[in-house]
Design a protein around this motif. Structure first.
Motif, PDB file in Angstrom:
ATOM      1  N   ARG A   3       0.817  -1.221   0.000  1.00  0.00           N
ATOM      2  CA  ARG A   3       0.000   0.000   0.000  1.00  0.00           C
ATOM      3  C   ARG A   3       0.848   1.268   0.000  1.00  0.00           C
ATOM      4  N   ALA A   4       2.091   1.180   0.413  1.00  0.00           N
ATOM      5  CA  ALA A   4       2.985   2.345   0.372  1.00  0.00           C
ATOM      6  C   ALA A   4       3.256   2.776  -1.068  1.00  0.00           C
ATOM      7  N   TYR A   5       2.953   1.908  -2.022  1.00  0.00           N
ATOM      8  CA  TYR A   5       3.209   2.194  -3.434  1.00  0.00           C
ATOM      9  C   TYR A   5       1.930   2.511  -4.207  1.00  0.00           C
ATOM     10  N   GLU A   6       0.840   2.759  -3.488  1.00  0.00           N
ATOM     11  CA  GLU A   6      -0.404   3.184  -4.132  1.00  0.00           C
ATOM     12  C   GLU A   6      -0.299   4.669  -4.487  1.00  0.00           C
ATOM     13  N   THR A   7      -0.902   5.031  -5.612  1.00  0.00           N
ATOM     14  CA  THR A   7      -0.803   6.416  -6.089  1.00  0.00           C
ATOM     15  C   THR A   7      -2.182   6.975  -6.435  1.00  0.00           C
ATOM     16  N   PRO A   8      -3.052   7.151  -5.449  1.00  0.00           N
ATOM     17  CA  PRO A   8      -4.379   7.704  -5.759  1.00  0.00           C
ATOM     18  C   PRO A   8      -4.302   9.111  -6.339  1.00  0.00           C
ATOM     19  N   GLY A   9      -3.232   9.844  -6.056  1.00  0.00           N
ATOM     20  CA  GLY A   9      -3.096  11.208  -6.563  1.00  0.00           C
ATOM     21  C   GLY A   9      -2.967  11.300  -8.065  1.00  0.00           C
ATOM     22  N   ASP A  10      -2.496  10.238  -8.712  1.00  0.00           N
ATOM     23  CA  ASP A  10      -2.402  10.257 -10.177  1.00  0.00           C
ATOM     24  C   ASP A  10      -3.439   9.324 -10.809  1.00  0.00           C
ATOM     25  N   GLY A  11      -4.492   9.035 -10.053  1.00  0.00           N
ATOM     26  CA  GLY A  11      -5.538   8.156 -10.576  1.00  0.00           C
ATOM     27  C   GLY A  11      -5.107   6.705 -10.621  1.00  0.00           C
ATOM     28  N   ARG A  12      -4.099   6.361  -9.832  1.00  0.00           N
ATOM     29  CA  ARG A  12      -3.578   4.990  -9.764  1.00  0.00           C
ATOM     30  C   ARG A  12      -3.042   4.527 -11.113  1.00  0.00           C
ATOM     31  N   GLN A  13      -2.435   5.457 -11.852  1.00  0.00           N
ATOM     32  CA  GLN A  13      -1.880   5.113 -13.159  1.00  0.00           C
ATOM     33  C   GLN A  13      -0.559   4.360 -13.054  1.00  0.00           C
ATOM     34  N   ARG A  14       0.078   4.421 -11.897  1.00  0.00           N
ATOM     35  CA  ARG A  14       1.343   3.733 -11.682  1.00  0.00           C
ATOM     36  C   ARG A  14       1.319   3.122 -10.291  1.00  0.00           C
ATOM     37  N   GLY A  15       2.163   2.107 -10.109  1.00  0.00           N
ATOM     38  CA  GLY A  15       2.287   1.490  -8.803  1.00  0.00           C
ATOM     39  C   GLY A  15       1.173   0.507  -8.495  1.00  0.00           C
ATOM     40  N   TYR A  16       0.966   0.287  -7.211  1.00  0.00           N
ATOM     41  CA  TYR A  16       0.071  -0.751  -6.703  1.00  0.00           C
ATOM     42  C   TYR A  16      -1.359  -0.244  -6.516  1.00  0.00           C
ATOM     43  N   HIS A  37       0.633  -1.252 -11.881  1.00  0.00           N
ATOM     44  CA  HIS A  37       0.777  -0.593 -13.188  1.00  0.00           C
ATOM     45  C   HIS A  37       2.219  -0.169 -13.406  1.00  0.00           C
ATOM     46  N   VAL A  38       2.735  -0.487 -14.568  1.00  0.00           N
ATOM     47  CA  VAL A  38       4.043  -0.015 -15.012  1.00  0.00           C
ATOM     48  C   VAL A  38       3.832   0.623 -16.372  1.00  0.00           C
ATOM     49  N   GLY A  39       4.392   1.795 -16.563  1.00  0.00           N
ATOM     50  CA  GLY A  39       4.212   2.491 -17.828  1.00  0.00           C
ATOM     51  C   GLY A  39       5.515   2.970 -18.413  1.00  0.00           C
ATOM     52  N   ARG A  40       5.351   3.775 -19.421  1.00  0.00           N
ATOM     53  CA  ARG A  40       6.492   4.340 -20.122  1.00  0.00           C
ATOM     54  C   ARG A  40       7.334   5.169 -19.156  1.00  0.00           C
ATOM     55  N   ALA A  41       8.635   5.019 -19.259  1.00  0.00           N
ATOM     56  CA  ALA A  41       9.549   5.810 -18.437  1.00  0.00           C
ATOM     57  C   ALA A  41      10.047   6.980 -19.288  1.00  0.00           C
ATOM     58  N   LEU A  42       9.538   8.157 -19.008  1.00  0.00           N
ATOM     59  CA  LEU A  42       9.953   9.353 -19.741  1.00  0.00           C
ATOM     60  C   LEU A  42      11.059  10.081 -18.987  1.00  0.00           C
ATOM     61  N   ASP A  43      11.840  10.825 -19.727  1.00  0.00           N
ATOM     62  CA  ASP A  43      12.847  11.689 -19.126  1.00  0.00           C
ATOM     63  C   ASP A  43      12.143  12.649 -18.169  1.00  0.00           C
ATOM     64  N   PRO A  44      12.712  12.910 -16.993  1.00  0.00           N
ATOM     65  CA  PRO A  44      12.056  13.811 -16.031  1.00  0.00           C
ATOM     66  C   PRO A  44      11.754  15.207 -16.582  1.00  0.00           C
ATOM     67  N   GLY A  52       2.454  15.967 -15.611  1.00  0.00           N
ATOM     68  CA  GLY A  52       1.789  14.928 -14.829  1.00  0.00           C
ATOM     69  C   GLY A  52       0.922  14.018 -15.668  1.00  0.00           C
ATOM     70  N   GLU A  53       0.832  14.301 -16.972  1.00  0.00           N
ATOM     71  CA  GLU A  53       0.013  13.459 -17.849  1.00  0.00           C
ATOM     72  C   GLU A  53       0.554  12.031 -17.921  1.00  0.00           C
ATOM     73  N   VAL A  54       1.876  11.896 -17.891  1.00  0.00           N
ATOM     74  CA  VAL A  54       2.516  10.581 -17.837  1.00  0.00           C
ATOM     75  C   VAL A  54       3.325  10.548 -16.540  1.00  0.00           C
ATOM     76  N   PRO A  55       2.750   9.968 -15.483  1.00  0.00           N
ATOM     77  CA  PRO A  55       3.418   9.985 -14.175  1.00  0.00           C
ATOM     78  C   PRO A  55       4.610   9.029 -14.134  1.00  0.00           C
ATOM     79  N   PRO A  56       5.485   9.213 -13.155  1.00  0.00           N
ATOM     80  CA  PRO A  56       6.628   8.300 -13.019  1.00  0.00           C
ATOM     81  C   PRO A  56       6.178   6.941 -12.491  1.00  0.00           C
ATOM     82  N   ASN A  57       6.939   5.927 -12.840  1.00  0.00           N
ATOM     83  CA  ASN A  57       6.677   4.595 -12.310  1.00  0.00           C
ATOM     84  C   ASN A  57       7.020   4.550 -10.833  1.00  0.00           C
ATOM     85  N   ARG A  58       6.374   3.623 -10.143  1.00  0.00           N
ATOM     86  CA  ARG A  58       6.674   3.351  -8.737  1.00  0.00           C
ATOM     87  C   ARG A  58       7.091   1.888  -8.653  1.00  0.00           C
ATOM     88  N   PHE A  59       8.240   1.650  -8.069  1.00  0.00           N
ATOM     89  CA  PHE A  59       8.739   0.288  -7.917  1.00  0.00           C
ATOM     90  C   PHE A  59       9.067   0.032  -6.450  1.00  0.00           C
TER      91      PHE A  59
END
Length: 173
Positions: A3-16, A37-44, A52-59
């Motif tokens: 649950r520490a890797y949940e991302t409700p702030g980005d609509g749960r687009q990444r992480g658990y 969820h794992v998505g495209r890794a874009l340059d910061p 924020g349209e493409v959020p960072p991955n959470r691992f």
């Protein structure tokens, strides 16, 4: 810990995403599944990352091999999907890279789903593993499942079991 890797702030687009969180549109009961969820890794500094349209991955820090394994899986699935889109475009006699250009740098994801054993768990009345829903993506690619359950609603309104053989991808457009 998950649950520490949940991302409700980005609509749960990444992480658990925990079990009992997601539910299909117009369905009150939550699905009986958890996923990552794992998505495209874009340059910061990429504009889609900065917006924020493409959020960072959470691992998970607890599993060092998770990131390289699942980022590689994303890259392999994206390559497969792009080749599939190229083939569809060629069949439709569209300009080269017609569909590929639509998805370049887009917010594509892979969803690694786990349907936990429900033994001893009180299941909400009416809850199912994944309620009937429509995929809203350009394409959805599903590897063959380790268990049965996937069904498609035909144009005639009948539910049809999808029993794909091993080493087959199910493609939904």
């Amino acid at each position: 810990r998950k649950r520490a890797y949940e991302t409700p702030g980005d609509g749960r687009q990444r992480g658990y995403t925990s079990m009992y969180v997601e539910h299909a549109v117009d369905v009150a009961q939550p699905d009986l599944k958890e996923f990552w969820h794992v998505g495209r890794a874009l340059d910061p500094e990429h504009p889609l990352h900065l917006s924020g349209e493409v959020p960072p991955n959470r691992f998970p820090d607890e599993i060092p091999a998770f990131e390289p394994v699942f980022q590689n899986l994303f890259d392999q699935m994206e390559d497969f999907a792009n080749r599939l889109l190229d083939a569809v475009g060629e069949y439709l006699e569209l300009p080269e890279n017609f569909f590929r250009d639509m998805v370049t740098d887009g917010n594509s994801i892979i969803r690694v789903i786990h349907y936990p054993d429900l033994g001893g768990v009180k299941v909400p009345v009416g809850a199912v593993r994944a309620a009937a829903h429509e995929d809203i993506n350009l394409i959805t690619v599903l590897p063959a499942s380790t268990r049965p359950g996937l069904e498609l609603l035909t144009r005639d309104g009948e539910w049809m079991a999808v029993n794909a053989p091993p080493d087959v991808m199910v493609c939904d457009t």
